[in-house]
Structure formats: C-alpha cells, structure tokens
Design a protein around this motif. Structure first.
Motif, mmCIF file in Angstrom:
data_model
loop_
_atom_site.group_PDB
_atom_site.id
_atom_site.type_symbol
_atom_site.label_atom_id
_atom_site.label_comp_id
_atom_site.label_asym_id
_atom_site.label_seq_id
_atom_site.Cartn_x
_atom_site.Cartn_y
_atom_site.Cartn_z
ATOM 1 N N ASN A 242 0.771 -1.239 0.000
ATOM 2 C CA ASN A 242 0.000 0.000 0.000
ATOM 3 C C ASN A 242 0.798 1.282 0.000
ATOM 4 O OD1 ASN A 242 -2.606 -0.857 -0.173
ATOM 5 N ND2 ASN A 242 -2.683 -1.401 1.963
ATOM 6 N N SER B 224 -13.221 -4.178 -8.552
ATOM 7 C CA SER B 224 -12.233 -5.216 -8.318
ATOM 8 C C SER B 224 -11.792 -5.158 -6.867
ATOM 9 C CB SER B 224 -11.030 -4.999 -9.234
ATOM 10 O OG SER B 224 -9.923 -5.660 -8.688
ATOM 11 N N THR B 227 -7.634 -4.587 -5.268
ATOM 12 C CA THR B 227 -6.715 -3.459 -5.331
ATOM 13 C C THR B 227 -7.308 -2.264 -4.611
ATOM 14 O OG1 THR B 227 -7.739 -2.714 -7.353
ATOM 15 C CG2 THR B 227 -5.838 -4.169 -7.570
ATOM 16 N N ASN B 228 -6.469 -1.288 -4.406
ATOM 17 C CA ASN B 228 -6.963 -0.054 -3.821
ATOM 18 C C ASN B 228 -7.661 0.765 -4.888
ATOM 19 O OD1 ASN B 228 -5.888 -0.745 -1.408
ATOM 20 N ND2 ASN B 228 -3.948 0.238 -1.823
ATOM 21 N N LEU B 229 -8.250 1.867 -4.468
ATOM 22 C CA LEU B 229 -9.007 2.657 -5.422
ATOM 23 C C LEU B 229 -8.074 3.346 -6.416
ATOM 24 C CD1 LEU B 229 -11.590 4.310 -3.055
ATOM 25 C CD2 LEU B 229 -11.848 2.278 -4.439
ATOM 26 N N PRO B 230 -8.389 3.234 -7.672
ATOM 27 C CA PRO B 230 -7.531 3.900 -8.661
ATOM 28 C C PRO B 230 -7.825 5.398 -8.712
ATOM 29 C CG PRO B 230 -9.345 2.769 -9.737
ATOM 30 C CD PRO B 230 -9.483 2.477 -8.277
ATOM 31 N N LEU B 231 -6.892 6.145 -9.261
ATOM 32 C CA LEU B 231 -7.092 7.588 -9.374
ATOM 33 C C LEU B 231 -8.251 7.862 -10.314
ATOM 34 C CD1 LEU B 231 -3.406 8.711 -9.811
ATOM 35 C CD2 LEU B 231 -4.681 8.275 -7.727
ATOM 36 N N TYR B 233 -11.273 7.513 -9.674
ATOM 37 C CA TYR B 233 -12.448 6.717 -9.336
ATOM 38 C C TYR B 233 -13.452 7.579 -8.588
ATOM 39 C CZ TYR B 233 -15.124 2.742 -7.652
ATOM 40 O OH TYR B 233 -16.119 1.846 -7.385
ATOM 41 N N SER B 244 -5.530 11.116 -5.113
ATOM 42 C CA SER B 244 -4.293 10.374 -4.867
ATOM 43 C C SER B 244 -4.383 9.676 -3.525
ATOM 44 C CB SER B 244 -3.093 11.326 -4.866
ATOM 45 O OG SER B 244 -3.214 12.213 -3.772
ATOM 46 N N GLN B 245 -3.483 8.719 -3.323
ATOM 47 C CA GLN B 245 -3.434 8.011 -2.044
ATOM 48 C C GLN B 245 -2.391 8.717 -1.198
ATOM 49 O OE1 GLN B 245 -3.339 3.692 -2.347
ATOM 50 N NE2 GLN B 245 -1.866 3.619 -0.685
ATOM 51 N N TYR B 255 -7.099 8.740 1.320
ATOM 52 C CA TYR B 255 -7.005 9.260 -0.045
ATOM 53 C C TYR B 255 -7.310 10.745 -0.037
ATOM 54 C CZ TYR B 255 -7.671 4.385 -1.545
ATOM 55 O OH TYR B 255 -7.558 3.028 -1.737
#
Lengths: 459, 488
Positions: A242, B224, B227-231, B233, B244-245, B255
């Motif tokens: 992460n 999905s 995975t983490n949230l995509p940019l 989203y 961004s994360q 985020y």
C-alpha cells in the motif's frame, strides 16, 4: 448506486408445477382453443363472439402472467408479496416497512414453522418457512426486516431463531459456547487496509481455493484453503504494497522470501510445516500445514484454566521445541509464542503453528508494532528480539494457561497473586521467565532440567 | 447511471428522480424481474400465431370438419368473419410496437441534474426538459405529507416567478436526498431551509449499517476487490473523485479526493470491511468505525481535523475528513528541515493547546497516537492534529495485532491503560524527534541534550519529565508542562 432490491422466492412445489404446466400448454388453451370454440360458436350465433373471445384470451394471458408471480420483493422502503397471497392481505400488495408492527415465529408442529407478520390496520400474514427456497433466503428475509423495519417488534422466538441460523453458518467446529461468539468475532476480525480474499477465491492458477476466512486485521489475513490434492491447508497472507515504494516492496518481499525459506527448512514433528510460499498480486503468502485441534486460547476460553500438571507438561514440550529452533545454525527465534499459536491434541500433544517473523518484517517496514502486546518482551517491543524473548513469551503464555486471564503487557508475572494455591515451582518458573531484563532470565537448558526433575517427581 | 458527464468542464451532479415511479414499478415488477423470458415467450406465441396465419389454419380445419358433418353445413363461414379476424390481427400487431414504445419511454428514468449553475429536470430521456438557473433560486418551501411515510413536497421558487415542484418520495435513494440537501445548503442566496426538510433529507447516523447490510444482502460489490481505489475513481454517486493516495495506517488508507458538490478537496479515510459471507463480522468492525466518527463529529476546534460525513460503499467504510494543506512533522524532517529550539518550543505550546482541549472536554479524549505523522504544519505555521485511529476505543483492539509506534507508546499504553499521561509521553517523544531528527528509544526516558548539546537544560528536563517511565514522576497534565515551558 442502484436502489436495493431483493427478490426472494416464495411458493409451493404444487403451485410451481401447476403453473409450469399451464404455461407450457398456453398455446393450446390461450390461443387455439378459444378461437376454435369461437369459430364454431360463430356458426350458431352469427355474433362476433370472436371479439369477446379475443379479449378473453388476453385476459387468460394476463392472469397467467399475474399468477405465476412467486416473488417477495424487498427494497429499501417497502416489501411486496406475491399475488397469490394478497387475498389474505385484503388486496394490498406492497407494505412500507413502517407498517410492519410485529414479527413472530410459531411452530404448531415440529418442522412446520411459520413466520407471522403483523401489520397496522389489523392485517396479518402467515408464511410457511417451507415455501422459501432455502435457509439463506429465509435469513435474508428476516435480516432485511430487522434492518429496515424499525418499528417492528421482533419476538424473542424470532430473534433466537435468527441467531440459530447465524451460528449454524458461522460456527466452526471448535467453538461450542455461543456467548463467547461476540468477543471471538472482535478478536479475530479487525478492519484491514486491504480487501481480504473471499471464499472461493483461487490462487496460483487454481492451485489453492479459499474455503474460509479464519482471521484478518491490519496488514494480514489467515485463511483455510484446499490445495491441488484436496487437502486442507492454512494460508497466511500479508499485504504491504500500500504505501511502500516499489523498490521497498521488492526489498520486503525478498525479506519475506528469505524468512519463509529459513522456516521451510525447519523439520520438527511438532512444528507446523511450511509447505510453500509465493507472491501473487503483490501479496505475500505462506502455505502452512493444517494442524487439527483447538488452539489453547480458544480451549481455555471454553473450559477455563488448565490443571498444573498439564501446564508443566505443556511447558516441557514447548521448551523442547524452542530448544530445537534455538539450536539451529543460525538460531531461529520464534517471536510469537502465545496461546493462539499452540495447539493441544488429545490433551497431550503440543504443536506450534505460526512464526512471528513476518510480523517483524512488517513492523520494521511500517514503523508500527505488530504482534500480540500481552506476550511481547520489552526488548522485542524495542525491536531487538533475541532467544530470551521467546522465553518471556513462554512465561506469559504459561501464566495465561494457569489463570485464563491475559497477562499484563511488559510486566513480570507473579502467578501467586492470582492463584494463591499454585505450586512454588510454577510461580517461580513464570516469574523468572518473565523477568523484564533478558539477561536475568534463565537459560533454556536450566528450564528444561528443572521441569524434567519436577515431572520425574510427579511420576 | 454512474456516468459523470461534464459540459464546459463543470462537474455534473445527477440525482435520480423518478416521477413515474408507480407505473415503472408495476412494469418492472411484471416484466423485468427474472421472468422476462416468460413474458416474451407469451408475446412471441401470440405474434407467431397472428403473423403466421393461425386463423386461416384453424378456419381450414374447421371447414374440413364441417364438410364432413351435416349439422355444420347448415351454416357456413361468413366471409365477413374472416375479414374481421384479419382486422383484429392487424390491429394487434400494430398496437404491440406502440405498447413497447410506451413501455420503453415510461421505463426511462427521469433525472434531476444539479449543476453548479443550473438545475435541470428531464423526462423521457430528454424529450421533455425544464431548465432553471441556480442563481435565481430564491426560496425553498416544504410541505410534509403524512407522518407515516418519508414524504413531502418541496417547492423551489425562482425569481422569474417560476417554480419547480419535487416530491420527496421520488428521490431514488438516500444519497440523492443528501446531495440535494448539500446542493441547497451551498446555494449562497438561500438563507433558510425548513428544518423538517433538513431532517428528512439528511441521513440519520445508523444508515451506514443499513447500507452495509443491504449491499451485502444483494451482493453488490462491483469493483475489483483486490486493489486499492484507482485515481479518478468516483464514489458516493459521483460525489467524490479520488485524486491520490496519501497515507496508509494499520487499519485504513487515506485518499485525497475532490468533493464535487461543495467543490473542495477532502480526505477520505477508507476502512475495508471484508465482504466475507458473514455480516456479523462486518457489523462489529463497522460499529468501531462509527464510534470514531461520532467521537470526531462533536469536536469543534480549528486545530483538530473536522469530520464531515461517513458512508459505506462496496464493503468499505469511509470517513470524509477536511483536508489540511501542509506537511506532517515527519515529512518535514524527512525533507531535511531542521527546527530551531525556538520553533520547537512554539510547536510545543501548540501541542499543549491541542491536548489540553482534548483532555479537558466533558468526556476527556485521550488521543493515543500523538505522533509526528499525525501533526500537520500548515502554511501559516499552525499545527493541526489529524487521525484519531486508536483513541478511546483502545479497549476494543487491546488484544489485537497492532500496538502503535513503539517510540511514542508508553508502557502503560501497551498494557492497555487509558491515561492522559499516555499523550504526554507521546508529546515528549515528539519533541525529542523534532530536536534530534530521530525517533527516541522506545520504553526509555528521552534526553535530547545527550545528542545535541545546544539544547537548553530546562527544555531537556521538560522532555525528560514527559517521558519518565515512572508515572509518579511524569507530568500529570499538559498545563504543568506549559508552566515549565514558560520558564525557558
């Protein structure tokens, strides 16, 4: 986000059969027959009775469509019942949840349970449980009523029934006391910063299939899975992608791989073997042999603290295992001796499952401490674990076995304060092992010989 | 429905507003619920029968039969009957497409589009449309229907004497209601909105459970999961867009996101609730997150991050927090900033101010994670506290896996005791960090002067007293530290 809508099947087998029959024969009765009759009648009456029959046919079709309704539909705000029930409901089909005042479950005969719903305006509805498709749909029905119908008073019988279904699903074979379930859930499942695998998930080209989630929290999760040979194995999953940079991820994965390969070389009948390790989707997995039996934490929660004799025997066996791993070259430090990681079979065989080395890797990568606080030695907390740290954890574990209470973290344990009639030997053993200064803890050899002599005396 | 359409690059806000709901409901009920094939099967049979000349077929059979039967020969088929059949069959075949067209039109959802500058109400996929500029909206009136259902009529009045009537029951879901409320509340010229309306439109706090359970019941997780949230989203019906994360904690990911309704950046803290089969587990986890939300919601201090909302989506719980522009103390040190002793003393005063606020509330809050990561310094050199992860529900996670950052965790905190002195220890450790650019040794008293001789002796003593391992000798409350700092 679409509106929530839950269709549930509610119908009897005879209903279904009749309707299917009617439906299949529809061309016959809906179209051919009426027209035939109509044409024939037309002969006698010279009246366009056909027109009437045309609409009659449409009526039949309409009725067919209407009567084959077999769904209870539940949405956020209302629930609607299948049409064949509405005569009982005074021809009202849809009910807002606020109108449901009470829900109960009655069983006139065994195996003939019925849910009764009471609505305002003195309406009520009795539903046979057998008409539902399966237990899951019954559970969904009752759950939705529970969540959405805030005014509904659920009878204690109903709540008990719901709990029964829930426990039947959640229960694993080791836990039989339902009142412990709440705490157990809290212990095992904590929020994670990643999405754990779901049941049925497949890894490594279908080599592993996830059967059950055993625990998860923070960065890691533990699953029960089957491998290619249909054997059950334990999968330990760790997620650290992460926030590390890609280079760091590579480095940490390498550390994991190295740890896993060291542990894979361990060969002891009482240590759960590492069968495999791999990385997939940026998550690190260790495949462990599944050892049957209850871990000591669960066992003690269920049946209370252990008898002293047994504790000393367990201590002996654990010490032997520690002797083996500490004696390797280079020595392997366990780092996570705790009741969770010890399995007792048949009240005599002691197995060690799970090593804490992965925790250490994650801990240093994330700068947060991972590990069960109550059993960690002070030096391990500072990040400097050594062989004596395992002894501290062993002492804390023995304390737990003797008192069924979790030891206070980072403290020297004095058994006698909690169990005044414990033996002098056990009290001293635990006290020495949990000395906060690791230099002052006894050596493993001394511990082994002392226990040996005590056991011989007892025999 | 989840399309974020833009015109002139302004983000768009679509609310589902279903005014033909009754009719649509019936149609959907009967024709689209998994039984579609039956309905189409029926229609197909009818069509085939009529189109393939079923009539004539039957006619012919009967004709043949009648030829062989004296009784029937008395009457013959009138030609008019045949043409009547044909007429009927053609009529039917014509009405069928009309019926289908009407069904299609009625099935289209109407939309209420709330744009930053205009309000649009669209019916029948755009055939009929009403447009109103937002800046001429002058009043919002509300009339409640009956007390049983959440219903009522909202009247939007505009300065050009036009009005828009909206029925609350047609707002598709609670999210839409909330957006509508936010939209109204962020319209500057509207000064007063009926509190009854506000009540009906804002989500009560326990909606997150309901949402979670209902989602799980209908198996709605649709992104999905691994995975983490995509940019880019979008969440919550397109309200929040992920930019961004920014951080990862033991239990959550943070985020940076853009709030399309109030048009500002915000921080989304995401807790993953595994979509395991058993809702009970998710519920327990959710309960703890809600506790954090409730805790934060009531705090009102410019130096402490504000929580704006909480929602559940796709088996993840989100806390929406205000965004504070600036870097954390740890980031600043990592970027090679060296704090002078005076600067650190000033920061210490600010830290004391924050902790004193928390400790002196009616129910005192012990932060338990007062570390350089959680302290942000903004452009005006004001310190802000973010992240209340562990806080007062330390009791829930006592036996769990994550114990916190060792250098900043006092022994008592590891043992699970809740005490303001935990925060004081962390404060001392943080000051040590600022002065020496390194983390202090865990479970040990810290003295920055041993590393850096330039630090004043008094200041060093203060820090030593903060991190004293013995509770008796540690400061009992933050104001005592302030007194000692004043002496420097």
């Amino acid at each position: 986000m679409d509106e929530f809508k839950l269709p549930l099947k509610y119908t009897t087998k005879t209903n279904q059969f009749i309707l299917s029959l009617i439906f299949l024969l529809m061309p016959l009765w809906a179209v051919i027959l009426p027209f035939t009759i109509g044409l024939s009648l037309n002969q006698f009456f010279q009246v366009p009775i056909i027109l009437f029959l045309f609409f009659l046919v449409l009526l039949f079709i309409f009725l067919a469509l209407v009567f084959e309704d077999d769904k209870i539909i539940m949405t956020r705000h209302w629930v609607s019942f299948p049409l064949f029930l509405i005569p009982r409901l005074k021809f009202k089909r849809e009910f807002a949840y606020q109108e449901i005042l009470k829900a109960d479950i009655v069983s006139d005969l065994p195996n003939k349970e019925q849910i009764v719903l009471f609505f305002n305006n003195n309406l009520n509805l009795t539903m046979d449980l057998k008409f539902f498709k399966n237990i899951q749909e019954i559970e969904q029905f009752l759950l939705t009523i529970e969540i959405c119908a805030k005014n509904c008073e659920r009878s204690s019988n109903l709540i008990e029934y719901q709990n029964k279904i829930l426990i039947a699903e959640l229960k694993d074979n080791t836990l039989s006391y339902t009142k412990l379930w709440d705490e157990e859930l809290n212990y095992r499942f904590c929020p994670t910063n990643f999405q754990p695998l779901t049941i049925g998930a497949r890894l490594r080209n279908d080599q592993f299939i996830v059967l059950k989630q055993i625990a998860f929290g923070g960065f890691s999760a533990v699953y029960l899975a089957t491998n290619l040979n249909k054997q059950e194995v334990i999968l330990k999953e760790m997620v650290i992608y992460n926030f590390l940079t890609p280079e760091q991820v590579i480095k940490v994965n390498e550390l994991f791989r190295r740890e896993a390969s060291i542990l894979a070389k361990l060969n002891h009948p009482k240590i759960a073997k590492i069968l495999d390790f791999f990385v997939e989707n940026e998550r690190h997995y260790i495949v462990l042999e599944k050892i049957w039996g209850e871990n000591l934490r669960l066992k003690i929660r269920e049946t209370g603290c252990l008898d002293e004799n047994l504790i000393i025997q367990i201590a002996h066996k654990l010490a032997l295992i520690l002797d083996y791993i500490h004696g390797l070259n280079p020595p392997v430090i366990h780092r996570d001796i705790s009741p969770d990681n010890i399995i007792l079979q048949n009240n005599q065989d002691v197995f060690l499952i799970d090593f804490g080395s992965a925790n250490e890797i994650i801990s240093s990568a994330t700068r947060t401490m991972i590990g069960k606080k109550a059993y960690i030695s002070p030096e391990q907390f500072k990040g400097k674990a050594n062989k004596a740290s395992d002894l501290y954890s062993l002492g804390s574990t023995l304390f737990y076995l003797a008192t069924a209470q979790e030891p206070e973290a980072l403290t020297q344990q004095e058994l006698i304060k909690f169990k005044p009639n414990c033996s002098v030997f056990l009290n001293k053993l635990i006290k020495d092992l949990t000395n906060l200064d690791y230099n002052k803890r006894p050596l493993l050899n001394d511990v082994l010989s002392k226990i040996d002599s005590v056991l011989n005396d007892l025999a | 429905m989840n399309n974020l359409t833009t015109e002139n690059n302004l983000p768009n806000y679509k609310v589902n507003y279903s005014s033909l709901k009754g009719v649509r409901k019936f149609l959907r009920h009967r024709f689209s619920l998994l039984n579609t094939y039956k309905a189409w099967y029926t229609i197909l049979i009818i069509i085939l029968f009529f189109y393939l000349g079923g009539f004539s077929f039957i006619q012919n059979i009967l004709f043949d039969l009648s030829l062989n039967n004296e009784y029937f020969t008395k009457y013959s088929f009138a030609n008019s009957a045949t043409s009547l059949f044909q007429l009927i069959s053609y009529l039917f075949c014509l009405t069928l497409p009309v019926i289908l067209l009407v069904y299609y039109l009625f099935n289209q959802e109407s939309e209420l589009i709330l744009k930053p500058d205009i309000i649009i109400l669209r019916y029948f996929a755009g055939i009929k449309q009403f447009t109103y500029p937002r800046n001429i909206l002058i009043a919002v009136k509300f009339k409640r229907e009956n007390n049983l259902k959440d219903d009522g009529e909202v009247l939007l009045e505009f300065s050009n004497k036009k009005a828009l009537k909206l029925q609350l029951k047609y707002f598709f879901d609670d999210q839409s209601k909330r957006f509508f409320l936010d939209y109204l509340q962020n319209t500057p010229q509207l000064n007063q909105i009926d509190s009854g309306l506000i009540d009906l439109l804002s989500k009560p706090d326990n909606q997150s459970y309901t949402q979670l359970w209902l989602e799980a019941l209908s198996n709605e997780a649709n992104i999905s999961n691994l995975t983490n949230l995509p940019l880019g989203y979008s969440l919550y019906n397109n309200r929040y867009t992920i930019l961004s994360q920014i951080a990862v904690g033991g239990y959550s990911i943070a985020y940076l996101a853009y709030d399309n309704v109030i048009q500002k950046n915000c921080v989304l803290k995401e807790y993953v609730l595994s979509n395991s089969v058993h809702l009970e587990i998710q519920k327990k986890v959710l309960q703890d997150i809600e506790k954090e939300y409730k805790l934060l919601k009531d705090l009102n201090n410019p130096k402490i991050v504000k929580v704006l909302a909480m929602f559940v989506e796709n088996s993840r719980a989100y806390l929406v927090l205000e965004n504070i522009t600036g870097k954390s103390l740890r980031q600043l040190i990592a970027d090679n900033k060296n704090f002078s002793q005076l600067e650190v003393i000033d920061l210490a005063y600010q830290m004391i101010e924050i902790l004193s606020f928390l400790h002196n509330l009616n129910t005192p809050i012990i932060h338990n994670d007062f570390t350089p990561e959680n302290l942000i310094l903004d452009a005006d050199s004001i310190l802000h506290l973010i992240d209340f992860n562990i806080s007062n529900y330390a009791d829930t996670f006592t036996t769990s896996l994550i114990a916190g950052k060792p250098s900043y965790t006092s022994a008592e905190q590891v043992k699970g005791h809740l005490n303001v002195q935990n925060d004081i220890y962390a404060l001392g450790a943080s000051l040590y960090f600022l002065l020496t650019n390194q983390d202090p040794e865990p479970l040990a008293q810290s003295s920055p002067r041993s590393i850096n001789h330039l630090i004043s002796k008094t200041f060093d003593e203060v820090i030593q007293k903060c991190t004293n391992q013995d509770l008796k000798f540690r400061y009992k409350n933050v104001l005592e530290i302030k007194d000692d700092l004043d002496k420097i």
